[in-house]
Design a protein around this motif. Structure first.
Motif, mmCIF file in Angstrom:
data_model
loop_
_atom_site.group_PDB
_atom_site.id
_atom_site.type_symbol
_atom_site.label_atom_id
_atom_site.label_comp_id
_atom_site.label_asym_id
_atom_site.label_seq_id
_atom_site.Cartn_x
_atom_site.Cartn_y
_atom_site.Cartn_z
ATOM 1 N N GLU A 70 32.227 -104.712 -25.910
ATOM 2 C CA GLU A 70 30.775 -104.747 -25.762
ATOM 3 C C GLU A 70 30.055 -104.131 -26.948
ATOM 4 O OE1 GLU A 70 32.347 -100.957 -24.084
ATOM 5 O OE2 GLU A 70 32.855 -103.097 -23.865
ATOM 6 N N ARG A 71 30.766 -103.390 -27.805
ATOM 7 C CA ARG A 71 30.118 -102.724 -28.923
ATOM 8 C C ARG A 71 29.921 -103.649 -30.118
ATOM 9 N NH1 ARG A 71 33.677 -97.791 -30.363
ATOM 10 N NH2 ARG A 71 32.152 -97.665 -32.074
ATOM 11 N N ARG A 90 33.957 -101.890 -37.866
ATOM 12 C CA ARG A 90 33.125 -102.697 -36.976
ATOM 13 C C ARG A 90 31.885 -103.198 -37.713
ATOM 14 N NH1 ARG A 90 33.636 -102.178 -31.416
ATOM 15 N NH2 ARG A 90 35.391 -100.874 -30.735
ATOM 16 N N LEU A 91 31.493 -104.420 -37.414
ATOM 17 C CA LEU A 91 30.255 -104.949 -37.987
ATOM 18 C C LEU A 91 29.060 -104.130 -37.531
ATOM 19 C CD1 LEU A 91 28.705 -107.099 -39.558
ATOM 20 C CD2 LEU A 91 28.835 -108.580 -37.533
ATOM 21 N N GLN A 92 29.186 -103.504 -36.396
ATOM 22 C CA GLN A 92 28.115 -102.644 -35.877
ATOM 23 C C GLN A 92 27.647 -101.619 -36.912
ATOM 24 O OE1 GLN A 92 29.303 -99.635 -32.910
ATOM 25 N NE2 GLN A 92 27.839 -100.594 -31.509
ATOM 26 N N GLU A 93 28.557 -101.153 -37.745
ATOM 27 C CA GLU A 93 28.198 -100.141 -38.745
ATOM 28 C C GLU A 93 27.134 -100.656 -39.700
ATOM 29 O OE1 GLU A 93 31.653 -98.214 -40.617
ATOM 30 O OE2 GLU A 93 32.868 -99.057 -39.001
ATOM 31 N N TYR A 102 19.496 -99.824 -33.436
ATOM 32 C CA TYR A 102 19.463 -101.263 -33.196
ATOM 33 C C TYR A 102 19.761 -101.553 -31.726
ATOM 34 C CZ TYR A 102 20.087 -106.260 -33.981
ATOM 35 O OH TYR A 102 19.952 -107.624 -33.951
ATOM 36 N N PRO A 103 18.817 -102.217 -31.029
ATOM 37 C CA PRO A 103 18.936 -102.313 -29.570
ATOM 38 C C PRO A 103 19.596 -103.582 -29.053
ATOM 39 C CG PRO A 103 16.742 -103.006 -30.227
ATOM 40 C CD PRO A 103 17.491 -102.656 -31.505
ATOM 41 N N ARG A 104 19.858 -104.543 -29.938
ATOM 42 C CA ARG A 104 20.332 -105.841 -29.465
ATOM 43 C C ARG A 104 21.822 -106.034 -29.752
ATOM 44 N NH1 ARG A 104 15.242 -106.510 -31.649
ATOM 45 N NH2 ARG A 104 15.999 -107.248 -33.657
ATOM 46 N N GLY A 105 22.315 -107.215 -29.433
ATOM 47 C CA GLY A 105 23.721 -107.500 -29.626
ATOM 48 C C GLY A 105 24.100 -107.600 -31.093
ATOM 49 N N VAL A 274 39.684 -114.744 -23.679
ATOM 50 C CA VAL A 274 39.936 -113.311 -23.546
ATOM 51 C C VAL A 274 38.640 -112.534 -23.379
ATOM 52 C CG1 VAL A 274 40.841 -111.256 -24.723
ATOM 53 C CG2 VAL A 274 42.137 -113.395 -24.771
ATOM 54 N N VAL A 275 37.618 -112.853 -24.170
ATOM 55 C CA VAL A 275 36.370 -112.086 -24.128
ATOM 56 C C VAL A 275 35.581 -112.369 -22.852
ATOM 57 C CG1 VAL A 275 34.137 -111.746 -25.258
ATOM 58 C CG2 VAL A 275 36.227 -111.861 -26.631
#
Length: 301
Positions: A70-71, A90-93, A102-105, A274-275
Motif C-alpha cells: 500500500e505504500r 521505493r518510488l515513494q521517496e 503527498y496525500p495520494r497514491g 498478487v496485488v
C-alpha cells in the motif's frame, strides 16, 4: 485520481498544446529519469513512446518490480533493491522529496529529476504527449509522427473513447462492487470493443495506415486482455484471440519494434493476481496463456 500537473517543455516555455496547471520544467537531455513498471499499462505507454521516438539515450529508464504494497512501487528488480541512478528503494521517496505530505497514491509512470531525486510529474497522458511535442529535437531521424496534424481532432475523439470505455472499462468491470455496476461496465466495454473490431476491419491502425499515439494507448490494454482482464476482471464474453481484426492488429503492433519488447507477461500476471488480493485472495498466478501466439503471422501488412 489527481496527478501532479507539471510539464517538461522546450526552454520552459508555455507549450502550444494543452493546459498548463503546474510548473514548467525545461527539456534537458540527461536530466530526467522515467520511472515505470512493465506490469502497469499506463506506464507501459510511456516506455513504448520513449522507444518509438528514440529517446533512450536522452531520458533514462528505471523499472519497478511487478508487485507493491500500500505504500509504494519498489525497485526490487535492481541489485540491492535500489534504483542504480536514484539510489532509492521505493518510488515513494521521490514523491516525498517534492511533497513531504503527498496525500495520494504513488503511481507509475513518474518522471524524476536525477540530480535531486524529486518527482517532476506523474501525469501520464501528458508525459507521452510531451515526449512527442516537446522533445522533438532529440527524436530519432525516422521516428513516427505519433500526432499527425490532419488527424488530431479525430484522434482526440478516438482516444477519449478508448480511454473511458476500454482502458478504464476493464477496471470498471474488475472492481465493480455490485452486480448491476458490473453488468453496466461489461456492456459498455463490449460495445466499445465491437466498435474497434469493426473499425480495424477497414484500416491497419486506428487512424489509418500509420501508427499514432492512439495505437499505443489501446495496445497496452489489449496486451493484457487474455492474460489478465478476461478472467481476473471478468471481461469474458470473448478472448482477444477470438476477435479476428483486434487480434491481428494487436499482433501487428506486438511485432513492431518498440512494442513487443516492453511486454513481460510474467510480470503483468504477477502484478494483477498478487496485488489484487481483494479479487484474487489466494494470490495464485495462472500459468497461461502461451505467449508464443503473439509471434504468429498477423497478415495485416
Amino acid at each position: 485520481m489527481t496527478y501532479v500537473p507539471d510539464r517538461i517543455t522546450r526552454e520552459s516555455r508555455r507549450p502550444e498544446h494543452g493546459p498548463v496547471e503546474g510548473e514548467l520544467w525545461p527539456v534537458e537531455p540527461g536530466r530526467y529519469r522515467l520511472v515505470a513498471a512493465l506490469a502497469c499499462p499506463w506506464a507501459n505507454r510511456a516506455i513504448i513512446v520513449r522507444n518509438l521516438l528514440g529517446l533512450e539515450d536522452v531520458i533514462s529508464l528505471g523499472l519497478c518490480g511487478p508487485t507493491h504494497d500500500e505504500r509504494s512501487w519498489t525497485f526490487d528488480l535492481d541489485p540491492g533493491g535500489r534504483d542504480p541512478v536514484l539510489g532509492m528503494e521505493r518510488l515513494q521517496e521521490a514523491y516525498f522529496r517534492r511533497f513531504p505530505d503527498y496525500p495520494r497514491g504513488i503511481t507509475v509512470p513518474a518522471v524524476v529529476e536525477e540530480s535531486t531525486g524529486r518527482l517532476v510529474t506523474n501525469d501520464f497522458p501528458w508525459i507521452t504527449h510531451d515526449f512527442f511535442h516537446e522533445w522533438r529535437e532529440h527524436h530519432r531521424a525516422d521516428a513516427p509522427d505519433l500526432w499527425p496534424v490532419a488527424l488530431r481532432d479525430e484522434m482526440d475523439r478516438v482516444m477519449k473513447r478508448v480511454f473511458t470505455e476500454v482502458n478504464n472499462g476493464v477496471y470498471r468491470c474488475g472492481f465493480a462492487g455490485t452486480q448491476s455496476a458490473y453488468d453496466d461496465a461489461y456492456a459498455r466495454l463490449w460495445v466499445a470493443l465491437d466498435w474497434l473490431e469493426e473499425r480495424l476491419s477497414t484500416r491497419r491502425y486506428l487512424m489509418g495506415e500509420a501508427i499514432t499515439e492512439a495505437d499505443v494507448r489501446l495496445f497496452t490494454t489489449l496486451a493484457r486482455f487474455d492474460a489478465v482482464y478476461h478472467g481476473h476482471f471478468k471481461t469474458n464474453r470473448q478472448k482477444l484471440v477470438e476477435l479476428p481484426h483486434l487480434w491481428g492488429y494487436a499482433r501487428d503492433l506486438f511485432q513492431t519494434p518498440g512494442f513487443g519488447e516492453t511486454i513481460d507477461f510474467e510480470q503483468i500476471k504477477k502484478h494483477y493476481y498478487v496485488v489484487h488480493r481483494d479479487i484474487n485472495p489466494t494470490g495464485i498466478v495462472p500459468a497461461g496463456p502461451d505467449p508464443a501466439v503473439w509471434l504468429e503471422p498477423h497478415g495485416r501488412g
